[in-house]
Design an enzyme around this catalytic site. Sequence first.
Site, mmCIF file in Angstrom:
data_model
loop_
_atom_site.group_PDB
_atom_site.id
_atom_site.type_symbol
_atom_site.label_atom_id
_atom_site.label_comp_id
_atom_site.label_asym_id
_atom_site.label_seq_id
_atom_site.Cartn_x
_atom_site.Cartn_y
_atom_site.Cartn_z
ATOM 1 N N GLY A 1 -13.455 29.944 -43.223
ATOM 2 C CA GLY A 1 -13.975 28.644 -42.794
ATOM 3 C C GLY A 1 -15.141 28.164 -43.627
ATOM 4 N N LEU B 1 -5.305 27.308 -42.794
ATOM 5 C CA LEU B 1 -6.478 27.213 -43.646
ATOM 6 C C LEU B 1 -7.059 28.600 -43.961
ATOM 7 C CD1 LEU B 1 -8.300 25.086 -44.954
ATOM 8 C CD2 LEU B 1 -9.740 25.197 -42.925
ATOM 9 N N ASP B 2 -7.243 28.900 -45.222
ATOM 10 C CA ASP B 2 -7.836 30.159 -45.685
ATOM 11 C C ASP B 2 -7.010 31.382 -45.304
ATOM 12 O OD1 ASP B 2 -9.869 28.518 -46.510
ATOM 13 O OD2 ASP B 2 -11.262 29.094 -44.933
ATOM 14 N N GLU B 3 -5.752 31.166 -44.933
ATOM 15 C CA GLU B 3 -4.926 32.295 -44.493
ATOM 16 C C GLU B 3 -3.750 32.529 -45.439
ATOM 17 O OE1 GLU B 3 -5.431 34.229 -41.865
ATOM 18 O OE2 GLU B 3 -6.487 33.097 -40.316
#
Lengths: 301, 301, 301, 301
Positions: D218, D244-246
């Site tokens: 995040g 997101l960011d995964e």
Amino acid sequence: MDDVQVKQVLNTHHNTLENRGRLLVKCVDKPGIVSVLSTFLYEHECNIIESSQYSSNPENGMFFIRIAYHGDNLVAKAAKMEKDFEEVAHTHGMEYKFSYPAQRIRSAIFVSQEPHCLIELLWEWQNGDLDTDIVVVISNHETARPMVESLGIPFHYIPANKEIRKQVEEEQIRLMEQYEVDLLILARYMQILTPDFVAHFENRIINIHHSFLPAFIGAGPYERAYERGVKLIGATSHYVTNNLDEGPIIEQDVERVDHRDDVTDLKKLGRQIERRVLARAVKWHLENRIIVEGNKTIVFH
Amino acid sequence: MDDVQVKQVLNTHHNTLENRGRLLVKCVDKPGIVSVLSTFLYEHECNIIESSQYSSNPENGMFFIRIAYHGDNLVAKAAKMEKDFEEVAHTHGMEYKFSYPAQRIRSAIFVSQEPHCLIELLWEWQNGDLDTDIVVVISNHETARPMVESLGIPFHYIPANKEIRKQVEEEQIRLMEQYEVDLLILARYMQILTPDFVAHFENRIINIHHSFLPAFIGAGPYERAYERGVKLIGATSHYVTNNLDEGPIIEQDVERVDHRDDVTDLKKLGRQIERRVLARAVKWHLENRIIVEGNKTIVFH
Amino acid sequence: MDDVQVKQVLNTHHNTLENRGRLLVKCVDKPGIVSVLSTFLYEHECNIIESSQYSSNPENGMFFIRIAYHGDNLVAKAAKMEKDFEEVAHTHGMEYKFSYPAQRIRSAIFVSQEPHCLIELLWEWQNGDLDTDIVVVISNHETARPMVESLGIPFHYIPANKEIRKQVEEEQIRLMEQYEVDLLILARYMQILTPDFVAHFENRIINIHHSFLPAFIGAGPYERAYERGVKLIGATSHYVTNNLDEGPIIEQDVERVDHRDDVTDLKKLGRQIERRVLARAVKWHLENRIIVEGNKTIVFH
Amino acid sequence: MDDVQVKQVLNTHHNTLENRGRLLVKCVDKPGIVSVLSTFLYEHECNIIESSQYSSNPENGMFFIRIAYHGDNLVAKAAKMEKDFEEVAHTHGMEYKFSYPAQRIRSAIFVSQEPHCLIELLWEWQNGDLDTDIVVVISNHETARPMVESLGIPFHYIPANKEIRKQVEEEQIRLMEQYEVDLLILARYMQILTPDFVAHFENRIINIHHSFLPAFIGAGPYERAYERGVKLIGATSHYVTNNLDEGPIIEQDVERVDHRDDVTDLKKLGRQIERRVLARAVKWHLENRIIVEGNKTIVFH
């Protein structure tokens, strides 16, 4: 900090060692070699698990490959496979070597007074991380005897110095033969070995040198590193040849130092590097990952 | 591979431990503090050997300093110096702590089944690289007993689980008091400690967590690292607080992994990181290099 | 991937450069020196922000210290402070140097054909990470002209070779004087400098050497690293002295290589090491973190 | 510092790009696959230069292989080879992809205000170390325009924020199509991409995240790393998915920090990590070294 029983991932790798084989091949590079080898294995009902190759020069050079494979009832059919392979090898001019993880390599360790590399190897071995039988430890000091014998490993004390080098080495070679040693590990053994001794164990003696070779070749590397004011110190593991500290390098590593570190500090830190560099080199040798070519190593990771 | 006796660099550092002292100070930052402290030491005929300081914010924050000093006949005059310092500290609102390398810290090690961190600490200790007296090892398994007792260190087996946590901890605290333990090292001790237990040893329990915190906080970090497909795995050494895995971090390190590494491989590699990260953290604690401030550590190297 | 405006941490460090000073001191070690220096600063109403010291030998050696301090109206009082310090220095036999971050060091860069180190320095400089004025770039090739001039930095092309070395260096020295250069950075400048030239800039010429010195000293280090089969390659940043590649080392770093890397690969990877090693060394010089002592550096981090 | 003209090692790798091909294959693991593939190439008169394989589970899993090969007149025969391969692939249930180094991938770069990752990519590209055509740079700021246009690369300024996301992305997709973009690199582009946009470029958008994921997932990772007091900070390059960011991690790296580093320092150091992590990930993608499997990457080095 929790006792939760972790669901063990089924590690099929290690359950079936008896059906595992490895093939190292070296030959002049030309089209079709991978096809020949993989077809050979397929026809012998073996499955390639891992394969690494290297061409010294894609258009005109040598070809090196390491193949790890699995075959049902490999023990039963290995001899025939090796026999069948002779023709393949002959046709294509291959140097090769079969090995089997289930047939553990027999190692001897030579050590002098500083025990850190020996301790590291014994620790990895107890932990099951070093797939070898350590069959004997030989030292020119009595220091390590209690530790070695407490693990049930034979320990032989052979005092050594320049004057008696010849008879010392005869005794060492006798022991190597008695214990059927495949690999000799010099874990900070501070005696020169003669060409005659080295010739008995070509590409089968691994040494740890306490510098980032070729810097500080020879004696007193930490003292000289201190004098030169380097900002990193290192260690080098290599096969022993008759050119002192010039053998094929297997592994190297370094650690950062600064102006505050005196020679004692460098040695202390150096011990940490030495033990992990030697342990890695030995592991790769045991897994038949190393091919010596000229004065260099090809290490298949 | 040479037996040449290296000319030992005279290491005066270690010859005079009895005349060495260390002073850790924390106070509100303001001009003149270094002057006050260095003048105090000079007036007590002590020479500053090493000094590290940190201001959390140069214009309006806290000031932290670690001074290592040497003084002739320090043993004889330490009590008076400490007494004299009370007024200095009072005047400037200082929190402080004197310590003396010659007074070795007494450590206890808690371990469960996996021995690698314990073995590392014992190795460093035998090697003279860990300036502490390891006075007792306590485990909820019998595994480590032979190794520990062979070094002459008392070993206590206290079976543990959630149900009997209270009486287990009472017994542990009793032993800590009996052995006059200053520092408790959790070398892969897989039991939760209660707030009551932790309160007995504020900032004196060091744990090794098998992940690069705060990633994979909690149980099964290697399994979760594998699932996430990270390219580096790590370990974290921290002081234990009542927030599980949230205590002040002392040291962290990582190693590179790739898609071929299964959970077993990650654990194997993780053991190498864990043992060196824990050993470093313990060393820095023993040298009084660490100040805990809020939930962070200041580590003076 | 989010445009959220991050609350900027108030960075008071950088807002008050004009009130910042640094003092480097070297003298024979004896009790009371820190007290003398810190009291001097306190009496001149300066607050110590950062302090690092080193004693070459605690009982009988040299003492080195770097103090960064803050003082209101430092610009106004700096001259008087320096004057006052003369007596302190004389009394205690101190060599010393005051410097002020607000007075930016003037740097020249020499480069030949390979631009990677130059580009790195220009990048750091544009980014505000290199506290210097790059006042001129000089090259024996025209390659870098567009890049340098597009940033508004004067570029001088001075062809060079052995035969015309004397007049080349005269022209270079003339330019150094014209641009009032404090620091000369050799960013892969492939010409030998004469002792006469070096004497003009003692401890003020920083070079990047493309090997992990002292390994592969001299020409062709990547070719020789390839031949030797090393498993790590490195680079070294050092002050230039009249002994080629033998000057005091400031910083070194390495990267892992293996048998698959040919000379071209080593050079490619080497460029990455060279540019970061040189940039670090230059940064530390600009922050007055380096004391040269004999043929070594003390680098206060 | 020597102008000696180094004898250039004949680098045949790069001279014959037009005759080079790469084949990525994924299928259920079973004996004989390597044999099938290598025989196919041999029959089409191609020589295997480099081969890497991975079996997710040797006894019952998926098989992945990357083969780089050389064939005389490859350009002329590639179409027929690909046609011939269809049957092989069908027989063995293979997913596969042929690619050719001579057919350069067309890349677009998205950037916001911070230019360090963009600069790194442009630097590598100018240096010949990034085998791609950078066909367009798009930004929601004008900052990078001069640098980009000076290299002859089209630059498009498209202001962006949450409210106008839909039309912004439509314009971006239009440009991607116009420039026939194969790979989209987010070089610190600080806008969320919608699932619709991401769907257009599955496994073809590479992002750099400024933390060691999954730690500090995040926003504000450096601020949170500072708060937590970690001793290492990192960066992560990954394919962008709708989580997101995964997305699948391609590469990660870290640097050591300590208590003295404030958020500004962490960001400064972080930039160094970000730029090299992103550059590596992009390079591996361009060399077709990456297979995405589930939420992980297999990266063949």
